[in-house]
Scaffold this motif. Structure first.
Motif, mmCIF file in Angstrom:
data_model
loop_
_atom_site.group_PDB
_atom_site.id
_atom_site.type_symbol
_atom_site.label_atom_id
_atom_site.label_comp_id
_atom_site.label_asym_id
_atom_site.label_seq_id
_atom_site.Cartn_x
_atom_site.Cartn_y
_atom_site.Cartn_z
ATOM 1 N N SER B 151 -3.068 5.553 -4.013
ATOM 2 C CA SER B 151 -2.798 5.477 -2.576
ATOM 3 C C SER B 151 -3.091 4.072 -2.050
ATOM 4 O O SER B 151 -2.381 3.578 -1.176
ATOM 5 C CB SER B 151 -3.562 6.524 -1.779
ATOM 6 O OG SER B 151 -4.781 6.829 -2.352
ATOM 7 N N GLY B 152 -4.145 3.437 -2.618
ATOM 8 C CA GLY B 152 -4.450 2.060 -2.200
ATOM 9 C C GLY B 152 -3.335 1.100 -2.551
ATOM 10 O O GLY B 152 -2.933 0.267 -1.737
ATOM 11 N N ILE B 153 -2.820 1.219 -3.774
ATOM 12 C CA ILE B 153 -1.754 0.316 -4.208
ATOM 13 C C ILE B 153 -0.520 0.469 -3.316
ATOM 14 O O ILE B 153 0.041 -0.512 -2.821
ATOM 15 C CB ILE B 153 -1.376 0.587 -5.690
ATOM 16 C CG1 ILE B 153 -2.535 0.172 -6.600
ATOM 17 C CG2 ILE B 153 -0.109 -0.159 -6.069
ATOM 18 C CD1 ILE B 153 -2.325 0.530 -8.056
ATOM 19 N N VAL B 154 -0.111 1.725 -3.095
ATOM 20 C CA VAL B 154 1.090 1.955 -2.282
ATOM 21 C C VAL B 154 0.877 1.476 -0.848
ATOM 22 O O VAL B 154 1.764 0.874 -0.232
ATOM 23 C CB VAL B 154 1.484 3.445 -2.330
ATOM 24 C CG1 VAL B 154 2.609 3.735 -1.344
ATOM 25 C CG2 VAL B 154 1.921 3.828 -3.731
ATOM 26 N N MET B 155 -0.332 1.706 -0.320
ATOM 27 C CA MET B 155 -0.652 1.221 1.017
ATOM 28 C C MET B 155 -0.543 -0.302 1.052
ATOM 29 O O MET B 155 -0.030 -0.874 2.018
ATOM 30 C CB MET B 155 -2.082 1.631 1.340
ATOM 31 C CG MET B 155 -2.440 1.634 2.766
ATOM 32 S SD MET B 155 -3.609 2.949 3.006
ATOM 33 C CE MET B 155 -5.131 2.125 2.826
ATOM 34 N N GLY B 156 -1.013 -0.954 -0.022
ATOM 35 C CA GLY B 156 -0.917 -2.410 -0.105
ATOM 36 C C GLY B 156 0.527 -2.858 -0.052
ATOM 37 O O GLY B 156 0.865 -3.811 0.660
ATOM 38 N N ILE B 157 1.396 -2.158 -0.774
ATOM 39 C CA ILE B 157 2.816 -2.525 -0.773
ATOM 40 C C ILE B 157 3.396 -2.373 0.625
ATOM 41 O O ILE B 157 4.162 -3.210 1.095
ATOM 42 C CB ILE B 157 3.585 -1.657 -1.790
ATOM 43 C CG1 ILE B 157 3.127 -2.026 -3.197
ATOM 44 C CG2 ILE B 157 5.092 -1.845 -1.639
ATOM 45 C CD1 ILE B 157 3.527 -1.038 -4.254
ATOM 46 N N MET B 158 2.956 -1.312 1.324
ATOM 47 C CA MET B 158 3.440 -1.088 2.680
ATOM 48 C C MET B 158 3.028 -2.235 3.612
ATOM 49 O O MET B 158 3.749 -2.571 4.549
ATOM 50 C CB MET B 158 2.879 0.230 3.194
ATOM 51 C CG MET B 158 3.350 0.612 4.563
ATOM 52 S SD MET B 158 2.320 1.917 5.231
ATOM 53 C CE MET B 158 0.925 0.985 5.828
ATOM 54 N N ILE B 159 1.843 -2.825 3.346
ATOM 55 C CA ILE B 159 1.306 -3.848 4.252
ATOM 56 C C ILE B 159 1.851 -5.244 3.938
ATOM 57 O O ILE B 159 1.773 -6.142 4.774
ATOM 58 C CB ILE B 159 -0.237 -3.795 4.234
ATOM 59 C CG1 ILE B 159 -0.692 -2.464 4.824
ATOM 60 C CG2 ILE B 159 -0.875 -4.919 5.011
ATOM 61 C CD1 ILE B 159 -2.138 -2.168 4.634
ATOM 62 N N ILE B 160 2.447 -5.438 2.749
ATOM 63 C CA ILE B 160 2.970 -6.763 2.385
ATOM 64 C C ILE B 160 3.847 -7.383 3.490
ATOM 65 O O ILE B 160 3.627 -8.524 3.873
ATOM 66 C CB ILE B 160 3.767 -6.710 1.049
ATOM 67 C CG1 ILE B 160 2.824 -6.427 -0.108
ATOM 68 C CG2 ILE B 160 4.491 -8.033 0.797
ATOM 69 C CD1 ILE B 160 3.547 -6.196 -1.436
ATOM 70 N N PRO B 161 4.836 -6.629 4.038
ATOM 71 C CA PRO B 161 5.696 -7.263 5.057
ATOM 72 C C PRO B 161 4.931 -7.745 6.281
ATOM 73 O O PRO B 161 5.280 -8.785 6.848
ATOM 74 C CB PRO B 161 6.671 -6.152 5.461
ATOM 75 C CG PRO B 161 6.590 -5.135 4.413
ATOM 76 C CD PRO B 161 5.270 -5.249 3.753
#
Lengths: 298, 296
Positions: B151-161
């Protein structure tokens, strides 16, 4: 290796590292879309769109969820759009640069970053309990309207700021009052950009699940809100506003949280419906922006 | 007469517009009011000391413990994992877009990154639970079905933009003369970017990081779906944890009657969340403002 060569190597390799970092998110997005399509495509169809949720995954559908989403999204626009545009107009056209404006600006900027679930707690206490709206469409729409209000204000301000002063001066020179200038010149000219911002805000609202879960929106709804149009007098009814509802993100959350694999297929198909709506709205917004950026040469 | 009427109308409109602008202040007051009121009720029954120092969070059990630390640990863990993905990737991508990429690439890529930000979080939750976790389990067999890692990794991807677009704005508004000066001294593009442009844009870049952290702390659906709902004081990313936000969702899904202690706990949890994110948002706002004052 000498320094010059090493520096040059760093420089060249950053082109590749940088491009990869930039494309990384897009690669993930593509993977996500393919994964969801593989999982959910077989379930997507007319029956899925016209059925209520069910105990049996094969018979379940998103009818109550997408109708709920349309209701809530429509009401969110009705509440948030006039309020947001008025607020932005005041801040851009009327307010003087003083502490009050600064205070309101800090406040709006902060609100736009408040976690959405906090808006759910506000909606729960204020609309559901305080104003006794219960878990109705109107309570959900008010909660989401407050959530997207800062986004609409921020984008509308930018749209108004982009209108050149010469338009205002020309209008005043012809004897128009301030409000006449705003209503007849500035707002119409800024409208395409304002609409772009509003569409993006509503598409954000459509994807929100947590504030609506917090206000207690149902996860299993086997009926629709009362239709706004009826064949009997008075033909238009607002009773649906006070009916319970569910929305697509909540329905998806409900399915993905179940242990049975069959429901995961439903969740993937539901996600496809949700993404089609959200991407479609983003597409319209991008198109509007592109088209008017080209046309408007002041 | 007509003149006067018009003047009154103009004034009335101005007042009405002012009220709608001021309405946003009422929203903040409403949030603070609701949270403070219910949190105050909560602390009538639970001591502040227990709330801050107890190491267990079991409000839904017979033997109740209210150690918010436990939920904070879950939030901290997912946030740290998310930031260790989005921070480097977002920053590198921002430097690339601002300093290296041609105008054509920028114009093509920026709208595509906006799509990434438009995907609803419940979709990312599905992706974390049913794609990323099974994938990671092939490498780390002891990874639990619900965990903070994926969940942390996917959340990180979401925050990249968020990070890449805000940092890019900051980098891009550094005056051209600084680049030219650095290049004239013989620096490569890379040296210019890292040693001149990045430090010059630091407060703007920092503002984007802090906003990203605040976003990660408040993120709800990804962790509610993929991180599990077991409050646990741990730093192990492989086991289920519960964040503050996921707890609020868990209680909201059950039918909790108003006035009960369980009902009040979600406001106490929400208050903790609000205080932390509010602080971060304020820091971010003033950093961004300072940056603007320097360059614009």
């Amino acid at each position: 290796m000498d320094t010059k060569l090493r520096n040059r190597l760093y420089d060249k390799s950053f082109y590749i590292v940088g491009l990869f970092a930039t494309l990384f998110g897009l690669i993930v997005l593509l993977t996500l879309l393919i994964d969801i399509t593989i999982d959910g495509f077989s379930r997507l169809g007319w029956q899925f769109l016209t059925s209520y949720p069910s105990r049996k995954p094969e018979a379940a559908g998103v009818l109550s969820a997408w109708v709920g989403t349309v209701w809530v999204a429509a009401m969110t626009v009705v509440v948030a759009f006039p309020l947001g545009v008025s607020a932005a107009t005041y801040l851009e056209e009327y307010s003087k640069k003083n502490w009050l404006r600064e205070f309101i600006e800090i406040n709006i900027s902060n609100l736009s970053a408040v976690p959405s679930i906090i808006y759910g707690l506000l909606g729960l206490q204020l609309f559901v309990r305080g104003l006794n709206m219960d878990r109705s469409v109107i309570a959900g729409a008010m909660t989401l309207a407050i959530l997207v209000l800062p986004l609409i204000i921020i984008s509308t301000r930018e749209a108004i700021r982009a209108i050149p002063t010469t338009i205002r001066e020309a209008s005043y020179a012809l004897g128009a009052t301030k409000w006449q200038t705003i209503r007849n010149q500035i707002l119409p000219a800024a409208m395409p950009t304002i609409l772009t911002g509003t569409i993006l805000a509503i598409s954000r609202a459509i994807g929100e699940a947590s504030p609506l879960i917090t206000i207690g929106a149902l996860t299993y709804v086997a009926f629709l809100p009362t239709s706004p149009i009826s064949l009997e007098f008075p033909y238009i009814s607002l009773k649906g506003l006070f009916d319970p509802f569910s929305v697509l993100p909540i329905q998806i959350f409900n399915w993905v949280s179940r242990p049975q694999k069959g429901f995961w297929i439903d969740a993937a198909a539901g996600i496809m419906v949700l993404l089609i709506i959200v991407f479609f709205m983003n597409g319209i917004a991008t198109y509007l922006r592109y088209r008017y950026e080209k046309r408007m040469r002041w | 007469m007509h003149r006067n009427l018009q003047k009154i109308k103009e004034k009335a409109i101005e007042k009405a517009l002012f009220l709608s602008a001021f309405f946003s202040v009422f929203i903040t007051l409403g949030i603070v009011g609701v949270l403070i009121f219910e949190t105050f009720e909560f602390f009538k029954e639970v001591s502040v000391f227990d709330f801050l120092t107890d190491t267990q969070w079991t409000p839904l059990f017979a033997e109740k413990h209210f150690g918010i630390m436990t939920l904070f640990a879950g939030t901290l863990l997912t946030t740290v994992i998310a930031m260790s993905v989005s921070l480097p990737v977002g920053l590198i991508s921002a430097i690339y877009l601002s300093e290296y990429a041609s105008k054509k690439i920028r114009i093509a890529i920026k709208p595509a990154l906006e799509i990434l930000a438009a995907v609803p979080t419940v979709v990312y939750g599905y992706f974390a639970l049913l794609f990323v976790t099974p994938l990671l389990q092939k490498v780390i067999p002891e990874l639990s079905g619900f965990n903070s890692l994926s969940s942390g990794i996917v959340m990180g991807i979401m925050i990249i933009p968020i990070i890449s677009s805000l940092s890019e704005d900051a980098l891009h508004s550094v005056p051209m003369s600084l680049r030219e000066g650095s290049m004239a001294l013989g620096s490569t593009k890379f040296q210019t970017s890292i040693k001149v442009i990045l430090p010059a844009a630091l407060s703007g870049v920092a503002a984007s990081f802090i906003l990203g952290i605040s976003r990660a702390i408040g993120e709800t659906m990804i962790v509610a779906i993929a991180a599990g709902q077991q409050p646990r004081l741990t730093l192990n990313p492989l086991v289920p944890v519960e964040t503050i936000t996921a707890y609020i969702v868990q209680v909201s899904l059950g039918d909790t009657p108003t006035g009960t202690l369980e009902y009040k706990t979600i406001f106490a949890a929400g208050m903790s969340l609000f205080v932390v994110t509010f602080g971060l948002n304020m820091i971010s706002y003033f950093l961004k403002k300072r940056f603007r004052e320097v360059y614009e």
